[in-house]
Scaffold this motif. Structure first.
Motif, mmCIF file in Angstrom:
data_model
loop_
_atom_site.group_PDB
_atom_site.id
_atom_site.type_symbol
_atom_site.label_atom_id
_atom_site.label_comp_id
_atom_site.label_asym_id
_atom_site.label_seq_id
_atom_site.Cartn_x
_atom_site.Cartn_y
_atom_site.Cartn_z
ATOM 1 N N ILE A 1 0.722 -1.411 0.098
ATOM 2 C CA ILE A 1 0.045 -0.141 -0.009
ATOM 3 C C ILE A 1 0.775 1.267 -0.117
ATOM 4 N N ILE A 2 0.802 2.078 -1.061
ATOM 5 C CA ILE A 2 1.679 3.063 -1.237
ATOM 6 C C ILE A 2 0.919 4.428 -0.583
ATOM 7 N N SER A 3 1.952 4.949 0.472
ATOM 8 C CA SER A 3 0.987 6.078 1.116
ATOM 9 C C SER A 3 2.230 7.541 0.792
ATOM 10 N N ALA A 4 1.872 7.810 -0.439
ATOM 11 C CA ALA A 4 2.688 9.041 -0.859
ATOM 12 C C ALA A 4 1.985 9.632 -1.771
ATOM 13 N N TYR A 5 2.397 10.943 -2.304
ATOM 14 C CA TYR A 5 1.601 11.606 -3.202
ATOM 15 C C TYR A 5 1.944 11.019 -4.677
ATOM 16 N N ILE A 6 0.960 10.275 -5.146
ATOM 17 C CA ILE A 6 1.501 9.306 -6.326
ATOM 18 C C ILE A 6 1.679 10.430 -7.510
ATOM 19 N N PRO A 7 0.845 11.518 -7.765
ATOM 20 C CA PRO A 7 1.218 12.187 -8.992
ATOM 21 C C PRO A 7 2.356 12.763 -9.168
ATOM 22 N N ALA A 8 3.077 12.926 -7.975
ATOM 23 C CA ALA A 8 4.409 13.511 -8.210
ATOM 24 C C ALA A 8 5.552 12.393 -7.810
ATOM 25 N N LEU A 9 5.334 11.178 -7.996
ATOM 26 C CA LEU A 9 6.396 10.020 -8.061
ATOM 27 C C LEU A 9 7.317 10.350 -9.226
ATOM 28 N N THR A 10 8.533 10.102 -8.828
ATOM 29 C CA THR A 10 9.539 10.209 -9.953
ATOM 30 C C THR A 10 9.692 8.844 -10.918
ATOM 31 N N PRO A 11 10.296 8.906 -12.093
ATOM 32 C CA PRO A 11 10.382 7.910 -12.855
ATOM 33 C C PRO A 11 10.995 6.603 -12.116
ATOM 34 N N GLU A 12 11.916 7.009 -11.370
ATOM 35 C CA GLU A 12 12.870 5.858 -10.716
ATOM 36 C C GLU A 12 11.844 5.286 -9.629
ATOM 37 N N GLU A 13 10.998 5.906 -8.971
ATOM 38 C CA GLU A 13 10.117 5.329 -8.018
ATOM 39 C C GLU A 13 9.090 4.763 -8.474
ATOM 40 N N VAL A 14 8.715 5.187 -9.662
ATOM 41 C CA VAL A 14 7.590 4.138 -10.360
ATOM 42 C C VAL A 14 8.188 3.102 -10.970
ATOM 43 N N GLY A 15 9.473 3.318 -11.356
ATOM 44 C CA GLY A 15 10.280 2.177 -12.112
ATOM 45 C C GLY A 15 10.573 0.878 -10.980
ATOM 46 N N TYR A 16 10.623 1.215 -9.743
ATOM 47 C CA TYR A 16 10.851 0.063 -8.843
ATOM 48 C C TYR A 16 9.393 -0.514 -8.240
ATOM 49 N N LEU A 17 8.472 0.484 -8.281
ATOM 50 C CA LEU A 17 7.189 0.044 -7.635
ATOM 51 C C LEU A 17 6.390 -0.770 -8.717
ATOM 52 N N THR A 18 6.984 -0.784 -9.960
ATOM 53 C CA THR A 18 6.330 -1.522 -10.921
ATOM 54 C C THR A 18 7.151 -2.638 -11.370
ATOM 55 N N ASN A 19 8.049 -2.962 -10.647
ATOM 56 C CA ASN A 19 9.038 -4.295 -11.135
ATOM 57 C C ASN A 19 8.117 -5.594 -10.976
ATOM 58 N N LEU A 20 7.599 -6.219 -12.000
ATOM 59 C CA LEU A 20 6.889 -7.321 -12.223
ATOM 60 C C LEU A 20 7.325 -8.395 -11.715
ATOM 61 N N ASP A 21 8.756 -8.645 -11.586
ATOM 62 C CA ASP A 21 9.328 -9.629 -10.833
ATOM 63 C C ASP A 21 9.180 -10.024 -9.493
ATOM 64 N N LEU A 22 9.369 -8.757 -8.843
ATOM 65 C CA LEU A 22 9.094 -8.441 -7.413
ATOM 66 C C LEU A 22 7.785 -8.436 -7.124
ATOM 67 N N ILE A 23 7.016 -8.049 -7.862
ATOM 68 C CA ILE A 23 5.507 -8.149 -7.467
ATOM 69 C C ILE A 23 4.861 -9.372 -7.558
ATOM 70 N N ALA A 24 5.546 -10.236 -8.481
ATOM 71 C CA ALA A 24 5.225 -12.077 -8.469
ATOM 72 C C ALA A 24 5.723 -12.395 -7.634
ATOM 73 N N VAL A 25 6.803 -12.091 -6.716
ATOM 74 C CA VAL A 25 7.045 -12.553 -5.541
ATOM 75 C C VAL A 25 6.319 -12.175 -4.251
ATOM 76 N N ASP A 26 5.764 -10.983 -4.431
ATOM 77 C CA ASP A 26 4.682 -10.500 -3.254
ATOM 78 C C ASP A 26 3.359 -11.254 -3.401
ATOM 79 N N GLN A 27 3.184 -11.480 -4.813
ATOM 80 C CA GLN A 27 1.608 -12.011 -5.074
ATOM 81 C C GLN A 27 1.725 -13.424 -5.255
ATOM 82 N N ASP A 28 2.757 -13.927 -4.965
ATOM 83 C CA ASP A 28 2.866 -15.357 -5.026
ATOM 84 C C ASP A 28 1.793 -16.204 -4.297
ATOM 85 N N PRO A 29 1.213 -17.282 -5.224
ATOM 86 C CA PRO A 29 0.123 -17.989 -4.625
ATOM 87 C C PRO A 29 0.242 -18.788 -3.255
ATOM 88 N N LEU A 30 1.548 -19.109 -2.939
ATOM 89 C CA LEU A 30 1.835 -19.728 -1.659
ATOM 90 C C LEU A 30 1.787 -18.660 -0.561
#
Ligand code: GLA
Length: 539
Positions: free
Chosen positions: A288-317
């Motif tokens: 849950i991101i608690s930040a002012y999202i419209p002003a996130l930097t490309p670098e921040e958006v870059g890591y927050l949308t790392n699909l490999d890490l999101i897949a680890v977070d959302q892993d079915p186990l």
């Protein structure tokens, strides 16, 4: 899965109330946005609509962030004549049903905040005594997620919290579409001298809801004005440190919540922010991101949308990674991933860039394997082949390396391996070549890395032919040659965190002067609540 594992899984699921709707309401940790860390009480409709638009245009929604949650201060200071809460029309001129529909039309869900007590933490009307009416109101507004804080309760006893949160669970479950229930109760019992109540609350929150805040708030964006001594990094390490004590509770449908990703906190380096995200993902924590999202930097958006890490977070186990070792500089964590893959996370707490190698034996892979495995660096996306160790190279200060290990053919056979520690004292169970054991500060030596195979034995990497052996009441627990017929060497772990000897039924205990003994099992006592590798043990 072996028949034994299956049978025990069935038992554990039964323990956790599988028949409950709560069990399946949220099969993956929630991902989304909450306003609190930046806006406090200044939330409003425009902030939420602008944030939703930004989540779409920045690709956050596409990456899985699909919730927008209102925090404290959304209502008027008084209930309506019929007793219902009312949104503040200055903050939300079109009303909350309109906002929920606005979100739904764009593929998001809207969540809300209330408090189990008489007033919210910010002083707005609380829900105590209004549970039915508030649940029905939120539901009728089109809201599907409730964060229920625990300020200003009628009294601060654990039994009152259980009664009130238990009541909410019943009320929410009677709704035509039960709301996702985020419980803040454990946070009100953390950090006590006696952790029995904290553990007791943790025992019931998974039965009532889908996630629970277990400790402090992550820092609000300008926290240095209020708490100049706590850096953003200290705060992340603190909540992470609380979370790793609780891995045994997590399972698909229930998630420990170490609080928000406060991405735009003024006091982080980029490595620290990326670590925050990598650790939360390794723990399958709510994102849950608690930040002012419209002003996130490309670098921040870059890591927050790392699909490999999101897949680890959302892993079915849904597992929380557990600690392999910890020595003050390096934390190594690992967990099973669906499909037979393995996660390896290497956190550098040090103040300089450095490399760290993790032998396969430490992540539970037998050293006799010679087949190379495929390793993906989840930051760079690069693949390599490894056959007996993994090296995290040049991990920046306060950085975290994350790897996904896959077998090229047969699934990876794992013996759960890692630290066994007292979740109160944080001392590590330590073996010695002479056969004695003790509880000592964690140093990442082989004497503190243990295997917990399905046969119920406990063996340190110092010598895996030796097993942890119970010698009976109040006597030292020692290490002796493993003998599969010896009931003194078979231990059973339960979700209460007790490790019980099959022979005597006594619990592994940190005794005086850090002695390792087995003593009568108490209820959630500081000396007997133990973390094991692999989360909930299926044996
Ligand atoms: C508590 C919670 C925070 C936030 C505030 C609102 O501190 O832990 O996340 O909801 O209350 O008052």
């Amino acid at each position: 899965m072996s028949p034994l594992r299956t049978a025990l899984l069935v038992l554990l699921v039964a323990y956790s109330g599988a028949s409950d709707a709560a069990q399946v309401l949220l099969p993956r940790p929630p991902m989304g946005y909450n306003d609190w860390s930046v806006t406090f009480c200044a939330l409003n409709e425009t902030l939420f609509t602008k944030t939703a638009e930004a989540m779409i245009s920045l690709g956050l929604q596409k990456a899985g962030y699909n919730r927008l949650n209102l925090d404290d201060c959304w209502p008027l200071g008084e209930r309506a004549a019929n007793g219902s809460l009312q949104w503040d029309p200055e903050k939300f001129p079109h009303g909350l049903p309109w906002l929920a529909k606005y979100m739904n039309d764009r593929g998001f869900s809207l969540g809300i905040y209330s408090d189990a007590g008489n007033k919210t933490c910010g002083g707005y009307p609380g829900s105590f005594g209004y549970e039915e009416i508030d649940a029905a109101t939120f539901s009728s507004w089109g809201i599907d997620y409730l964060k229920l804080d625990g300020c200003n309760m009628p009294d601060t006893s654990e039994t009152t919290y259980q009664k009130v949160y238990g009541h909410w669970h019943e009320v929410l479950n009677k709704l035509p579409q039960p709301l996702i229930f985020s419980e803040s109760a454990p946070a009100y019992f953390a950090e006590a001298d006696n952790l029995s109540d904290w553990y007791s609350v943790m025992d019931w929150v998974p039965q009532y809801g889908q996630l629970a805040r277990h400790s402090r708030d992550t820092l609000v964006w300008n926290s240095t004005l209020y708490w100049p001594d706590i850096t953003g990094w200290d705060s992340i390490m603190f909540n992470y440190g609380q979370e790793v004590r609780l891995a045994r509770y997590q399972r698909p449908g229930y998630y420990n919540d170490p609080d928000f990703l406060n991405v735009d906190h003024a006091n982080y380096t980029i490595h620290e922010k990326r670590s925050h995200f990598a650790l939360w993902s390794s723990l399958s924590a709510p994102l849950i991101i608690s930040a002012y999202i419209p002003a996130l930097t490309p670098e921040e958006v870059g890591y927050l949308t790392n699909l490999d890490l999101i897949a680890v977070d959302q892993d079915p186990l849904g597992l929380q990674a557990t600690l392999v070792s910890q020595d003050g500089t390096w934390d190594v964590l690992t967990k099973d991933l669906a499909g037979g893959d393995r996660l390896i996370t290497v956190l550098n707490r040090g103040n300089w860039s450095a490399s760290h190698t993790v032998p396969f034996s430490r992540i539970g892979i037998s050293s006799s394997h010679t087949v190379p495995y495929r390793l993906k660096d989840l930051w760079s996306g690069q693949f390599s082949h490894v056959s007996n160790e993994i090296t995290a190279t040049d991990v920046p200060p306060h950085g975290t390396a994350v790897f996904r290990l896959s077998s090229l053919n047969t699934p990876i056979e794992i013996i759960p391996t890692g630290m066994i520690f007292n979740t109160y004292s944080l001392n590590c169970l330590t073996s010695s070549a002479k056969g004695s054991t003790s509880w000592a500060p964690c140093d990442a030596g082989d004497a503190q890395v243990w295997q917990t195979p399905e046969d119920g034995t406990v063996r340190s990497l110092l010598d895996t032919s030796k097993c942890l052996t119970d010698s009976g009441a109040h006597a030292p627990v020692y290490i002796s040659s493993c003998d599969r017929h010896n009931p003194q060497q078979v231990w059973k772990y339960s979700v209460t965190g007790n490790l019980r000897s099959s022979l005597s039924g006594l619990c592994l205990t940190e005794g005086i002067y850090n002695a390792t003994t087995s003593t009568k099992c108490g209820w959630e006592t500081n000396a007997q609540v133990i973390a094991l590798p692999g989360g909930i043990k299926l044996w």
